[in-house]
Write a protein that holds these residues in place. Structure first.
Motif, short mmCIF file in Angstrom:
data_model
loop_
_atom_site.label_atom_id
_atom_site.label_comp_id
_atom_site.label_asym_id
_atom_site.label_seq_id
_atom_site.Cartn_x
_atom_site.Cartn_y
_atom_site.Cartn_z
N ASP A 245 -19.11 -10.47 33.69
CA ASP A 245 -20.20 -10.33 34.66
C ASP A 245 -21.50 -9.98 33.93
OD1 ASP A 245 -21.97 -8.95 36.63
OD2 ASP A 245 -20.28 -9.33 37.97
N ARG A 246 -22.60 -10.58 34.39
CA ARG A 246 -23.90 -10.37 33.73
C ARG A 246 -24.42 -8.94 33.90
NH1 ARG A 246 -26.17 -14.56 31.40
NH2 ARG A 246 -25.27 -16.62 31.78
N GLY A 249 -24.38 -5.96 30.42
CA GLY A 249 -25.21 -6.49 29.35
C GLY A 249 -24.75 -6.09 27.97
N ARG A 252 -21.60 -8.08 27.08
CA ARG A 252 -21.92 -9.47 26.81
C ARG A 252 -22.50 -9.63 25.41
NH1 ARG A 252 -21.89 -13.39 30.38
NH2 ARG A 252 -23.62 -14.47 29.38
N HIS A 282 -30.09 -10.71 24.53
CA HIS A 282 -29.49 -9.50 25.07
C HIS A 282 -30.08 -8.25 24.41
CE1 HIS A 282 -26.52 -12.09 26.92
NE2 HIS A 282 -26.12 -12.54 25.74
#
Length: 321
Positions: A245-246, A249, A252, A282
């Motif tokens: 899921d974004r 962060g 990711r 990111h």
């Protein structure tokens, strides 16, 4: 999202609400303090430990001040003590993520003392899984395995497949570091199966919301990578990144850089450079010691490659402290 505004709105606002004018604390004050902890979880997921740990320490000090200076009934006392233990655990995790292991250990010790005093199994499971992760990180895999097993023994009665999946993935990593690769594969298979059943049992506790199929894929990729099977790791790391899921962060960024590292070690320097450079989007917001260390590892691998890889390494260097 503007981080400073978010912090001011979601965490700082609780400072003025912790005590009423009478210095008597009720359920509304506890709810405000708990909302502050939830905001810390959200900030950590998005940005990582470096940026958030000072906020968490201040929030813990705020809760301690309420405990020691306010008036409240016994029912509120337990809620405040539990909240202090949960916040101490969050301080531990944030310092772990920032690379400050001795401080993390102190906060985990404080949280475990609180869990024992209150006989709160949920908090104890949370602390044991954190200590297990740290022990594996510090090359104490047997201790990490024993801590994860202790967490599992306490978690079974909760009936949460997602929670048991998380703990099984920790056991798998510990077993792999101990050289028991068959045992690691078995426990990771259990973790995948329990993740598939996550919607059939009791939900995971709030602190374990990050754990999903993406996390299990990531652990599978790490097991292959750490065993030197870098090409085998790549599809699992790609799947982990695609599934994550974004809102997470920091994870990711870590997943993408780990993918870049595996690609570089597999001899795919061009793809590795593309993933590493792509991760820079990111890093504008993420502040995590683990992410920075992984970035440094990728930079060093690319710097040992051809001209194009070395140019990418130079671009990464600008984002290292």
């Amino acid at each position: 999202m503007d981080r400073r505004s978010f912090v001011a709105d979601s965490v700082g606002a609780t400072a003025g609400l912790a005590l009423g004018s009478s210095h008597t604390v009720g359920s509304a004050h506890v709810a405000e303090l708990r909302e502050g902890l939830r905001s810390l979880y959200t900030l950590d997921d998005a940005y990582g430990g470096d940026a958030v740990r000072s906020l968490a320490v201040r929030h813990l000090c705020r809760i301690r001040r309420v405990i020691n200076t306010a008036s409240y009934p016994e029912t509120i006392s337990r809620q405040l003590l539990l909240l202090a233990g949960e916040t101490a655990e969050q301080c531990a995790w944030l310092h772990y993520d920032a690379g400050e292991q001795s401080i993390a250990r102190q906060y985990w010790g404080e949280a475990l003392t609180t869990a024992t005093m209150l006989r709160d199994d949920s908090l104890e499971i949370l602390v044991l899984t954190g200590l297990s992760m740290q022990a594996i990180h510090e090359d104490r895999p047997r201790e990490g395995y024993d801590l994860a097993r202790a967490a599992r023994a306490r978690a079974v009665p909760f009936g949460s497949p997602a929670l048991l999946s998380l703990i099984a993935s920790r056991e798998a990593r510990a077993l792999a570091h101990m050289g028991d690769h068959g045992g690691a594969r078995s426990r990771l298979a259990d973790s995948f199966r329990m993740a598939d059943r996550a919607d059939r049992g009791r939900p995971a506790p709030e602190w374990a919301a990050f754990h999903s199929h993406a996390e299990v894929d990531f652990v599978q990729g790490l097991l292959y990578d750490e065993a030197g099977r870098h090409k085998a790791a790549v599809p699992f790391l790609r799947a982990a990144l695609a599934r994550q899921d974004r809102a997470y962060g920091r994870n990711r960024a870590l997943y993408r850089l780990t993918l870049a590292r595996s690609l570089a070690q597999a001899g795919e320097a061009e793809e590795a450079a593309a993933e590493a450079l792509g991760s820079l989007e990111h890093l504008a917001e993420v502040e995590s010691g683990r992410v920075v260390r992984r970035l440094g590892e990728v930079r060093d691998l690319l710097a040992a490659g051809g001209a194009a890889a070395r140019a990418s390494a130079e671009a990464l260097t600008d984002h290292l402290p």
